[in-house]
Scaffold this motif. Sequence first.
Motif, PDB file in Angstrom:
ATOM      1  N   HIS A  10       0.830  -1.204   0.000  1.00 38.97           N
ATOM      2  CA  HIS A  10       0.000   0.000   0.000  1.00 38.97           C
ATOM      3  C   HIS A  10       0.862   1.250   0.000  1.00 38.97           C
ATOM      4  CE1 HIS A  10      -2.938   3.030   1.066  1.00 38.97           C
ATOM      5  NE2 HIS A  10      -2.133   3.384   2.054  1.00 38.97           N
ATOM      6  N   TRP A  11       1.866   1.294   0.860  1.00 43.11           N
ATOM      7  CA  TRP A  11       2.705   2.488   0.940  1.00 43.11           C
ATOM      8  C   TRP A  11       3.577   2.629  -0.294  1.00 43.11           C
ATOM      9  CZ3 TRP A  11       1.486   6.462   3.491  1.00 43.11           C
ATOM     10  CH2 TRP A  11       0.739   6.338   4.653  1.00 43.11           C
ATOM     11  N   GLY A  12       3.896   1.536  -0.951  1.00 37.55           N
ATOM     12  CA  GLY A  12       4.631   1.625  -2.211  1.00 37.55           C
ATOM     13  C   GLY A  12       3.811   2.355  -3.260  1.00 37.55           C
ATOM     14  N   ILE A  13       2.524   2.024  -3.324  1.00 34.86           N
ATOM     15  CA  ILE A  13       1.628   2.723  -4.255  1.00 34.86           C
ATOM     16  C   ILE A  13       1.517   4.183  -3.857  1.00 34.86           C
ATOM     17  CG2 ILE A  13      -0.773   2.914  -5.027  1.00 34.86           C
ATOM     18  CD1 ILE A  13      -0.899  -0.186  -4.762  1.00 34.86           C
ATOM     19  N   ASN A  15       3.642   6.059  -2.306  1.00 36.74           N
ATOM     20  CA  ASN A  15       4.876   6.794  -2.592  1.00 36.74           C
ATOM     21  C   ASN A  15       5.147   6.940  -4.076  1.00 36.74           C
ATOM     22  OD1 ASN A  15       5.411   7.185   0.112  1.00 36.74           O
ATOM     23  ND2 ASN A  15       6.592   5.307   0.287  1.00 36.74           N
ATOM     24  N   ARG A  16       4.834   5.926  -4.872  1.00 36.55           N
ATOM     25  CA  ARG A  16       5.128   5.986  -6.298  1.00 36.55           C
ATOM     26  C   ARG A  16       4.099   6.772  -7.086  1.00 36.55           C
ATOM     27  NH1 ARG A  16       6.490   0.690  -5.464  1.00 36.55           N
ATOM     28  NH2 ARG A  16       4.486  -0.027  -6.184  1.00 36.55           N
ATOM     29  N   LEU A  17       2.863   6.815  -6.636  1.00 35.67           N
ATOM     30  CA  LEU A  17       1.814   7.422  -7.443  1.00 35.67           C
ATOM     31  C   LEU A  17       1.178   8.628  -6.766  1.00 35.67           C
ATOM     32  CD1 LEU A  17       0.052   7.390  -9.974  1.00 35.67           C
ATOM     33  CD2 LEU A  17      -1.483   5.839  -8.782  1.00 35.67           C
ATOM     34  N   HIS A  18       0.513   8.425  -5.660  1.00 37.81           N
ATOM     35  CA  HIS A  18      -0.264   9.501  -5.057  1.00 37.81           C
ATOM     36  C   HIS A  18       0.603  10.673  -4.606  1.00 37.81           C
ATOM     37  CE1 HIS A  18      -3.811   7.105  -5.367  1.00 37.81           C
ATOM     38  NE2 HIS A  18      -3.241   6.111  -4.710  1.00 37.81           N
ATOM     39  N   LYS A  26      -0.203  19.000  -7.863  1.00 38.91           N
ATOM     40  CA  LYS A  26      -0.991  19.574  -6.768  1.00 38.91           C
ATOM     41  C   LYS A  26      -2.403  18.975  -6.748  1.00 38.91           C
ATOM     42  CE  LYS A  26       1.601  23.904  -6.653  1.00 38.91           C
ATOM     43  NZ  LYS A  26       2.816  23.270  -6.802  1.00 38.91           N
ATOM     44  N   ASP A  27      -2.436  17.668  -6.847  1.00 35.50           N
ATOM     45  CA  ASP A  27      -3.678  16.910  -6.956  1.00 35.50           C
ATOM     46  C   ASP A  27      -4.608  17.145  -5.766  1.00 35.50           C
ATOM     47  OD1 ASP A  27      -5.180  15.173  -8.556  1.00 35.50           O
ATOM     48  OD2 ASP A  27      -4.551  13.419  -7.412  1.00 35.50           O
ATOM     49  N   ASP A  28      -4.053  17.260  -4.569  1.00 34.92           N
ATOM     50  CA  ASP A  28      -4.881  17.457  -3.382  1.00 34.92           C
ATOM     51  C   ASP A  28      -5.556  18.827  -3.363  1.00 34.92           C
ATOM     52  OD1 ASP A  28      -4.248  14.958  -2.515  1.00 34.92           O
ATOM     53  OD2 ASP A  28      -2.825  15.600  -0.982  1.00 34.92           O
ATOM     54  N   ASN A  40     -12.057  12.726 -15.119  1.00 32.77           N
ATOM     55  CA  ASN A  40     -11.401  13.061 -16.383  1.00 32.77           C
ATOM     56  C   ASN A  40     -10.008  13.638 -16.147  1.00 32.77           C
ATOM     57  OD1 ASN A  40     -13.615  12.184 -17.823  1.00 32.77           O
ATOM     58  ND2 ASN A  40     -14.474  14.229 -18.066  1.00 32.77           N
ATOM     59  N   MET A  41      -9.892  14.546 -15.179  1.00 32.84           N
ATOM     60  CA  MET A  41      -8.587  15.133 -14.902  1.00 32.84           C
ATOM     61  C   MET A  41      -7.632  14.111 -14.285  1.00 32.84           C
ATOM     62  SD  MET A  41      -8.306  17.974 -16.238  1.00 32.84           S
ATOM     63  CE  MET A  41      -6.678  18.277 -15.593  1.00 32.84           C
ATOM     64  N   ALA A  42      -8.143  13.172 -13.522  1.00 34.92           N
ATOM     65  CA  ALA A  42      -7.294  12.111 -12.973  1.00 34.92           C
ATOM     66  C   ALA A  42      -6.693  11.286 -14.109  1.00 34.92           C
ATOM     67  CB  ALA A  42      -8.086  11.223 -12.026  1.00 34.92           C
ATOM     68  N   VAL A  43      -7.498  10.999 -15.120  1.00 35.36           N
ATOM     69  CA  VAL A  43      -7.001  10.253 -16.276  1.00 35.36           C
ATOM     70  C   VAL A  43      -5.920  11.054 -16.998  1.00 35.36           C
ATOM     71  CG1 VAL A  43      -7.645   9.346 -18.547  1.00 35.36           C
ATOM     72  CG2 VAL A  43      -9.094   8.889 -16.571  1.00 35.36           C
ATOM     73  N   VAL A  44      -6.158  12.355 -17.182  1.00 35.34           N
ATOM     74  CA  VAL A  44      -5.177  13.215 -17.857  1.00 35.34           C
ATOM     75  C   VAL A  44      -3.879  13.265 -17.054  1.00 35.34           C
ATOM     76  CG1 VAL A  44      -4.687  15.605 -18.526  1.00 35.34           C
ATOM     77  CG2 VAL A  44      -6.898  14.589 -19.066  1.00 35.34           C
TER      78      VAL A  44
END
Length: 83
Positions: A10-13, A15-18, A26-28, A40-44
């Motif tokens: 879980h933490w690997g995901i 750290n690598r993605l979120h 600045k996704d948050d 849609n923006m998440a896909v982009v």
Amino acid sequence: EKAATAVRGHWGIENRLHWVLDVLFKDDQSRLRKGHGARNMAVVRHFALNLIRTAKDKKSLKSRRKLAGWSPDYLASLLDQTQ
């Protein structure tokens, strides 16, 4: 042992993605909450992140993202790598 493996996965995901999405895009801080805009923006954002990760240079992800926005030639080189 299985629980520890699951937690590390879980933490690997995270750290690598979120974390990368939050730092680079600045996704948050995104204000998209309703309708299809958020998805849609998440896909982009995922597409853009995967695209800049394909670069073979030694630049950081942040530098690659900025350079792709500033230089049409660099962006074209990124897009040409996917073929």
